[in-house]
Write a protein that holds these residues in place. Structure first.
Motif, mmCIF file in Angstrom:
data_model
loop_
_atom_site.group_PDB
_atom_site.id
_atom_site.type_symbol
_atom_site.label_atom_id
_atom_site.label_comp_id
_atom_site.label_asym_id
_atom_site.label_seq_id
_atom_site.Cartn_x
_atom_site.Cartn_y
_atom_site.Cartn_z
ATOM 1 N N ALA A 141 0.834 -1.206 0.000
ATOM 2 C CA ALA A 141 0.000 0.000 0.000
ATOM 3 C C ALA A 141 0.867 1.254 0.000
ATOM 4 C CB ALA A 141 -0.927 -0.002 1.211
ATOM 5 N N GLU A 143 3.339 1.789 -1.772
ATOM 6 C CA GLU A 143 3.856 2.083 -3.117
ATOM 7 C C GLU A 143 2.911 2.982 -3.908
ATOM 8 O OE1 GLU A 143 5.048 -1.547 -5.347
ATOM 9 O OE2 GLU A 143 5.037 -2.520 -3.402
ATOM 10 N N GLY A 144 1.705 3.220 -3.404
ATOM 11 C CA GLY A 144 0.751 4.047 -4.140
ATOM 12 C C GLY A 144 -0.364 3.190 -4.711
ATOM 13 N N ALA A 145 -1.507 3.826 -4.963
ATOM 14 C CA ALA A 145 -2.705 3.090 -5.383
ATOM 15 C C ALA A 145 -2.701 2.725 -6.863
ATOM 16 C CB ALA A 145 -3.951 3.915 -5.063
ATOM 17 N N GLU A 146 -1.804 3.312 -7.619
ATOM 18 C CA GLU A 146 -1.875 3.156 -9.088
ATOM 19 C C GLU A 146 -1.005 2.026 -9.630
ATOM 20 O OE1 GLU A 146 1.652 5.373 -8.181
ATOM 21 O OE2 GLU A 146 -0.383 5.486 -7.403
ATOM 22 N N LYS A 147 -0.267 1.328 -8.751
ATOM 23 C CA LYS A 147 0.646 0.271 -9.212
ATOM 24 C C LYS A 147 -0.035 -0.758 -10.135
ATOM 25 C CE LYS A 147 5.016 0.523 -7.846
ATOM 26 N NZ LYS A 147 4.985 1.959 -7.671
ATOM 27 N N ALA A 169 -0.885 2.623 4.925
ATOM 28 C CA ALA A 169 -1.690 3.235 3.859
ATOM 29 C C ALA A 169 -2.040 4.689 4.194
ATOM 30 C CB ALA A 169 -2.955 2.412 3.620
ATOM 31 N N SER A 172 0.781 7.007 3.998
ATOM 32 C CA SER A 172 1.270 7.190 2.629
ATOM 33 C C SER A 172 0.243 7.911 1.762
ATOM 34 C CB SER A 172 1.592 5.832 1.987
ATOM 35 O OG SER A 172 2.379 5.046 2.848
ATOM 36 N N VAL A 174 -2.634 6.746 0.832
ATOM 37 C CA VAL A 174 -3.203 5.791 -0.121
ATOM 38 C C VAL A 174 -4.553 5.284 0.395
ATOM 39 C CG1 VAL A 174 -2.898 3.491 -1.137
ATOM 40 C CG2 VAL A 174 -0.982 5.091 -1.087
ATOM 41 N N ASP A 175 -5.548 5.366 -0.484
ATOM 42 C CA ASP A 175 -6.878 4.873 -0.151
ATOM 43 C C ASP A 175 -6.935 3.393 -0.546
ATOM 44 O OD1 ASP A 175 -9.528 4.178 -0.035
ATOM 45 O OD2 ASP A 175 -10.257 5.967 -1.075
ATOM 46 N N GLU A 178 -9.374 2.391 -3.208
ATOM 47 C CA GLU A 178 -8.966 2.735 -4.568
ATOM 48 C C GLU A 178 -7.945 1.714 -5.095
ATOM 49 O OE1 GLU A 178 -7.027 6.527 -5.002
ATOM 50 O OE2 GLU A 178 -6.726 6.191 -7.150
ATOM 51 N N LEU A 179 -7.012 1.320 -4.221
ATOM 52 C CA LEU A 179 -6.023 0.317 -4.616
ATOM 53 C C LEU A 179 -6.729 -0.991 -4.991
ATOM 54 C CD1 LEU A 179 -3.152 -0.783 -4.904
ATOM 55 C CD2 LEU A 179 -3.047 -1.055 -2.427
#
Lengths: 223, 127
Positions: A141, A143-147, A169, A172, A174-175, A178-179
């Motif tokens: 988490a 690393e970001g939600a867009e991975k 999360a 960071s 990060v939702d 969303e991930l």
């Protein structure tokens, strides 16, 4: 000039070696997981948590793939689990022939579960079948939600996606919903488990799933 | 679609595989010189065209393909819904849920990585 038809998959040689590995695993009745993630997403931590959680209830072995060092294999052996280190040098993925060579020195007979920890990389390992029964991908988490959207091929081919470091999360930004949505969009059929190897949150769901998968291995190996 | 900073080693092993397949076919044809290797490369793979072209230049040295041209046909990704049929909406990013009904989509093209044909020096050209 003469044109000669070829019509051969570029990864044909790997796929043949993977099919042979798969036969070896099926005859040994060993469930094999190919564990993949970006570097530092928590593959070895997840393995340690999984070993502790299974607590000897199934016989397990680990093959570690890294560019250099056998530090990861040592971490696994420290928990009393047999492990074998493949160092790939500069090659950024494991392939089926490397696994076949490892099996000559590290037989799987008697193991219920073999986890192959691939080289940390979300790109090339996606293309190389090792003969595994299940592909498990860890996405941290932090690393970001867009991975999953940036590396869609890797996530598309996963059977299970573990969203690790859920404890980080919020910090960071990060939702987690969303991930998870991004994972579902590239792979609607994946089983998703949010976990934190650090706090232990969510691990029991993953462990229960894994115990069932080990029991169901004759079915998974018939596919 | 896929980030392109992957290690070049990845495409080098792919380039070596392509050359091995082409060389095996050329030997079957008793040819010692491959002039063209034509491949089909799907958009929904992890292979980056430019990196593969670069890797091929290195990998072809001292092989039957050392002067060969690599022709790459990019196969666009196409998807299909079991209920609604082919989905033609342009995909800004990969989303494998049907934009009309929400069911999972099947990838029907874009995963190709295939050597199609080679062109070799013909008997007449060999003196």
């Amino acid at each position: 000039m003469d044109r000669v038809s070829v019509q051969t998959n570029v990864l044909n040689a790997n796929q043949e070696a993977a099919a042979e590995n798969r036969r070896v695993f099926a005859s040994a009745e060993t469930l094999v997981i190919n564990l993949m993630s970006a570097p530092g997403a928590g593959k070895t931590s997840l393995l340690e948590a999984t070993i502790r959680g299974l607590n000897g209830r199934c016989s397990m072995g680990v093959i570690e793939g890294d560019l250099q060092t056998d530090l990861d294999a040592e971490r696994i052996r420290a928990l009393g689990i047999p492990s074998y280190q493949i160092t790939t040098g500069t090659v950024c993925h494991l392939d089926a022939r490397m696994i076949a060579r490892a099996l000559a020195e590290f037989p799987v007979q008697g193991l219920d579960l073999l986890v192959i920890e691939n080289v940390g990389n979300l790109i090339c390992p996606a293309s190389y079948d090792l003969g595994e029964n299940l592909r498990v991908v860890i996405c941290s988490a932090a690393e970001g939600a867009e991975k999953p959207k940036k590396y869609p091929v890797m996530f598309h081919k996963a059977n299970v996606v573990l969203l690790n470091k859920t404890d980080l999360a919020a910090a960071s930004g990060v939702d987690l919903r969303e991930l998870e949505k991004n994972v579902r969009e590239v792979n609607p059929s994946a089983t998703v488990f949010p976990v934190s190897c650090k706090t232990g949150a969510g691990l029991e769901m993953w462990l229960e799933w894994l115990r069932q998968a080990v029991l169901a291995r004759p079915l998974l190996q018939r596919r | 679609m896929v980030e392109s900073y992957s290690s070049p080693m990845h495409e080098i092993s792919i380039a070596q595989n392509i050359i091995e397949i082409a060389e095996a076919k050329a030997r079957e044809e008793n040819s010692r010189c491959i002039q063209v290797i034509k491949i089909r490369l799907g958009e929904f793979t992890t292979i980056v065209r430019e990196a593969l072209e670069f890797a091929f230049e290195i990998a072809r040295q001292e092989t039957l393909a050392q002067t060969a041209k690599l022709e790459i046909e990019i196969v666009p990704m196409s998807v299909r819904c079991a209920v609604c049929g082919p989905v033609t909406d342009p995909m800004r990013e990969v989303c494998l849920l049907c934009p009309r009904c929400g069911l999972p989509l099947e990838v029907v093209a874009g995963e190709e990585l295939q050597v199609e044909y080679i062109e070799v020096e013909s008997e007449a050209e060999r003196v």
